[in-house]
Scaffold this active site. Structure first.
Site, mmCIF file in Angstrom:
data_model
loop_
_atom_site.group_PDB
_atom_site.id
_atom_site.type_symbol
_atom_site.label_atom_id
_atom_site.label_comp_id
_atom_site.label_asym_id
_atom_site.label_seq_id
_atom_site.Cartn_x
_atom_site.Cartn_y
_atom_site.Cartn_z
ATOM 1 C CG LEU A 19 -1.807 1.220 1.388
ATOM 2 C CD1 LEU A 19 -2.718 1.418 0.163
ATOM 3 C CD2 LEU A 19 -2.658 1.120 2.662
ATOM 4 C CB ILE A 42 6.365 2.993 14.008
ATOM 5 C CG1 ILE A 42 5.926 1.539 13.817
ATOM 6 C CG2 ILE A 42 6.248 3.794 12.728
ATOM 7 C CD1 ILE A 42 4.440 1.397 13.478
ATOM 8 C CB ALA A 65 0.813 -3.668 9.933
ATOM 9 C CE1 TYR A 130 -2.330 -7.761 11.047
ATOM 10 C CE2 TYR A 130 -4.501 -8.587 10.475
ATOM 11 C CZ TYR A 130 -3.455 -7.725 10.238
ATOM 12 O OH TYR A 130 -3.532 -6.825 9.209
ATOM 13 C CE LYS A 134 -3.746 -3.414 11.366
ATOM 14 N NZ LYS A 134 -2.686 -2.521 10.814
HETATM 15 N N1 LIG Z 1 -2.076 -7.426 3.345
HETATM 16 C C1 LIG Z 1 -3.376 -7.577 3.591
HETATM 17 O O1 LIG Z 1 -4.030 -8.467 3.047
HETATM 18 C C2 LIG Z 1 -4.087 -6.626 4.527
HETATM 19 C C3 LIG Z 1 -5.450 -6.786 4.763
HETATM 20 C C4 LIG Z 1 -6.113 -5.882 5.612
HETATM 21 C C5 LIG Z 1 -5.395 -4.858 6.210
HETATM 22 N N2 LIG Z 1 -4.051 -4.741 5.974
HETATM 23 C C6 LIG Z 1 -3.332 -3.633 6.608
HETATM 24 O O2 LIG Z 1 -2.937 -2.751 5.568
HETATM 25 C C7 LIG Z 1 -1.703 -2.129 5.903
HETATM 26 C C8 LIG Z 1 -0.728 -2.258 4.741
HETATM 27 O O3 LIG Z 1 -0.542 -3.613 4.409
HETATM 28 P P1 LIG Z 1 0.456 -4.076 3.252
HETATM 29 O O4 LIG Z 1 -0.087 -5.330 2.664
HETATM 30 O O5 LIG Z 1 0.773 -2.915 2.361
HETATM 31 O O6 LIG Z 1 1.719 -4.457 4.142
HETATM 32 P P2 LIG Z 1 3.245 -4.691 3.702
HETATM 33 O O7 LIG Z 1 3.351 -4.779 2.216
HETATM 34 O O8 LIG Z 1 3.753 -5.791 4.553
HETATM 35 O O9 LIG Z 1 3.923 -3.323 4.146
HETATM 36 C C9 LIG Z 1 4.091 -2.969 5.491
HETATM 37 C C10 LIG Z 1 5.356 -2.169 5.587
HETATM 38 O O10 LIG Z 1 5.551 -1.792 6.950
HETATM 39 C C11 LIG Z 1 6.920 -1.969 7.275
HETATM 40 N N3 LIG Z 1 7.096 -2.168 8.700
HETATM 41 C C12 LIG Z 1 6.872 -3.298 9.427
HETATM 42 N N4 LIG Z 1 7.154 -3.076 10.724
HETATM 43 C C13 LIG Z 1 7.567 -1.780 10.816
HETATM 44 C C14 LIG Z 1 8.018 -0.969 11.893
HETATM 45 N N5 LIG Z 1 8.130 -1.439 13.142
HETATM 46 N N6 LIG Z 1 8.366 0.309 11.622
HETATM 47 C C15 LIG Z 1 8.287 0.805 10.368
HETATM 48 N N7 LIG Z 1 7.893 0.078 9.306
HETATM 49 C C16 LIG Z 1 7.534 -1.200 9.535
HETATM 50 C C17 LIG Z 1 7.350 -3.183 6.463
HETATM 51 O O11 LIG Z 1 8.744 -3.180 6.302
HETATM 52 P P3 LIG Z 1 9.576 -4.581 6.355
HETATM 53 O O12 LIG Z 1 8.895 -5.510 5.404
HETATM 54 O O13 LIG Z 1 10.950 -4.176 5.950
HETATM 55 O O14 LIG Z 1 9.470 -5.048 7.777
HETATM 56 C C18 LIG Z 1 6.600 -2.958 5.152
HETATM 57 O O15 LIG Z 1 7.340 -2.176 4.251
HETATM 58 C C19 LIG Z 1 -1.257 -2.766 7.224
HETATM 59 O O16 LIG Z 1 -1.686 -1.921 8.268
HETATM 60 C C20 LIG Z 1 -2.050 -4.048 7.300
HETATM 61 O O17 LIG Z 1 -2.289 -4.443 8.638
HETATM 62 C C21 LIG Z 1 -3.390 -5.594 5.143
#
Ligand SMILES: NC(=O)c1ccc[n+]([C@@H]2O[C@H](COP(=O)([O-])OP(=O)(O)OC[C@H]3O[C@@H](n4cnc5c(N)ncnc54)[C@H](OP(=O)(O)O)[C@@H]3O)[C@@H](O)[C@H]2O)c1
Length: 289
Positions: A19, A42, A65, A130, A134
Site C-alpha cells: 500500500l 515506529i 504493521a 493480529y 489491530k
Molecule cells: N495485506 C493484507 O491483506 C491486509 C489486509 C487488511 C489490512 N491490511 C493492513 O494494511 C496495511 C498495509 O498492508 P500491506 O499489505 O501494504 O503491508 P506490507 O506490504 O507488509 O507493508 C508494510 C510495511 O511496513 C513496514 N514495517 C513493518 N514493521 C515496521 C516498523 N516497526 N516500523 C516501520 N515500518 C515497519 C514493512 O517493512 P519490512 O517488510 O521491511 O518489515 C513494510 O514495508 C497494514 O496496516 C495491514 O495491517 C493488510
C-alpha cells in the site's frame, strides 16, 4: 486543512510495502516524504517523534504493521508493539502537531458470524492476536488524535508485493502454478480482495475532506479465497492441479473470520464513489504486474 495554501506535506510510513508504494505513486503531485522501515522503526518512540517533528507534516499515513497473521499468535508482544503501542505513540505525536493521522486497519477485527457485509457500526470481536492488536491500534488512533482517518480494508495485493509475506496471494498462486504443485485453497472464508492502487486513490480523495472517523474501504463484491484463486488462473489461462479445501483441513495457526466483507457505508454517506468490482481490479493488476 493545513496544506490548502500549498501542497500537502504527507509522511508515508511503511513506504516500500504494497500500500505504501502505491500511496507514494498516487500522491506524487503532493509533497511526499516516504519513510521505509529502514528509515524509521515506529517502535522507536523517541526517534519517531523527532522525525515527524522535523518533517512538519499536514498528514501522516501509517501503513506499517506486523501482518503475518499466523506468526502474531506466537509473537504476541511484537504484534502489540507494532500494531497498537506504536500507533498510540503516532497518535500522540499527530495530536501534538495538530496534523491528520491516517491509520490502516483490517477486516480481521470481526468474528465473521454475520452473513452480510459488516458496517462501520458493527461491533468488532477479533478472533486472532493480529485482529486484537489491530483493533487496539484503532482505538488509540481514534481516541488520541482528533484528526484521524482509521481505514479498515481487506485482502490487499499490489505490484510491490507484500514485503512481510514474501509476495502477495496473487503472486503466491502464480508461483505455485508454475512450479506444478498441487494447490488447495480455502473455500469457506469470504472477503473482498482489494488492489492497493484503488485503495490508495480513494485514501487520497478521503483525506481531502475533513470528515474524520472510521471508514471501510475495499473493492466491491465478494468471493472466497478459492474463487479468487480460480479467477487468477482463469485470467492467466493457467491450468494447475487446483481444488478447494476447508479452514479446518488447512489448519492455520490463527483463527480467521468465515465472512469478513466490509460495507462501505460511510464513503457512500460522504458522497464518494464506490470502488470498482474486485474482478476488474484483479484484471488490471494482472496486466500491469
Ligand atoms: N495485506 C493484507 O491483506 C491486509 C489486509 C487488511 C489490512 N491490511 C493492513 O494494511 C496495511 C498495509 O498492508 P500491506 O499489505 O501494504 O503491508 P506490507 O506490504 O507488509 O507493508 C508494510 C510495511 O511496513 C513496514 N514495517 C513493518 N514493521 C515496521 C516498523 N516497526 N516500523 C516501520 N515500518 C515497519 C514493512 O517493512 P519490512 O517488510 O521491511 O518489515 C513494510 O514495508 C497494514 O496496516 C495491514 O495491517 C493488510
Amino acid at each position: 486543512m493545513a496544506g490548502a495554501k500549498g501542497k500537502q506535506r504527507v509522511v508515508i510510513i511503511g513506504a516500500s510495502g504494497q500500500l505504501g508504494t502505491d500511496l507514494v505513486k498516487v500522491m506524487q503531485d503532493w509533497h511526499v516524504i516516504p519513510l521505509t522501515h529502514a528509515d524509521l522503526d515506529i517502535c522507536d518512540f523517541v526517534y519517531t517523534r523527532k522525525v515527524l517533528e522535523d518533517a512538519k507534516p499536514d498528514i501522516v499515513i501509517n501503513t506499517a504493521a506486523f501482518n503475518r497473521v499466523d506468526d502474531c499468535e506466537e509473537e504476541v508482544s511484537k504484534a502489540f508493539w507494532v500494531n497498537a503501542f506504536a500507533v498510540r505513540n503516532l497518535a500522540q505525536i499527530c495530536a501534538d502537531l495538530d496534523c491528520v493521522l491516517v491509520h490502516i486497519s483490517t477486516n480481521y477485527v470481526f468474528d465473521g458470524q454475520k452473513r452480510e457485509p459488516y458496517t462501520e457500526d458493527d461491533p468488532p470481536n477479533p478472533l486472532s492476536v493480529y485482529g486484537a492488536s489491530k483493533l487496539t491500534g484503532e482505538y488509540f488512533a481514534r481516541n488520541i488524535c482528533p484528526k484521524h482517518f482509521v481505514i479498515r480494508t481487506s485482502g490487499l495485493y499490489g505490484v510491490a508485493g507484500s514485503r512481510a509475506k514474501g509476495g502477495n496471494f496473487v503472486e503466491t498462486m502464480i508461483r505455485l502454478a508454475k512450479e506444478g504443485r498441487p494447490i488447495r485453497v480455502v473455500n469457506d472464508q469470504v472477503l473482498t480482495p482489494t488492489y492497493t492502487k484503488d485503495l490508495a486513490e480513494k485514501i487520497k480523495e478521503l483525506v481531502q475532506t475533513e470528515a474524520y472517523g472510521l471508514y471501510h474501504i475495499t473493492n466491491s463484491g465478494e468471493c472466497s479465497w478459492y474463487e479468487f484463486a480460480a479467477k487468477i488462473f482463469e485470467l492467466l489461462r493457467l491450468r494447475p492441479d487446483f481444488g478447494p479445501t476447508t479452514t479446518a483441513e488447512y489448519g492455520a495457526r490463527a483463527r480467521r473470520p468465515a465472512y469478513s466483507v466490509l460495507a462501505r457505508e460511510r464513503l457512500a454517506q460522504l458522497g464518494l464513489d464506490d470502488l470498482r468490482p474486485w474482478l476488474q481490479a484483479l484484471a488490471e493488476y494482472l496486466r500491469v504486474r
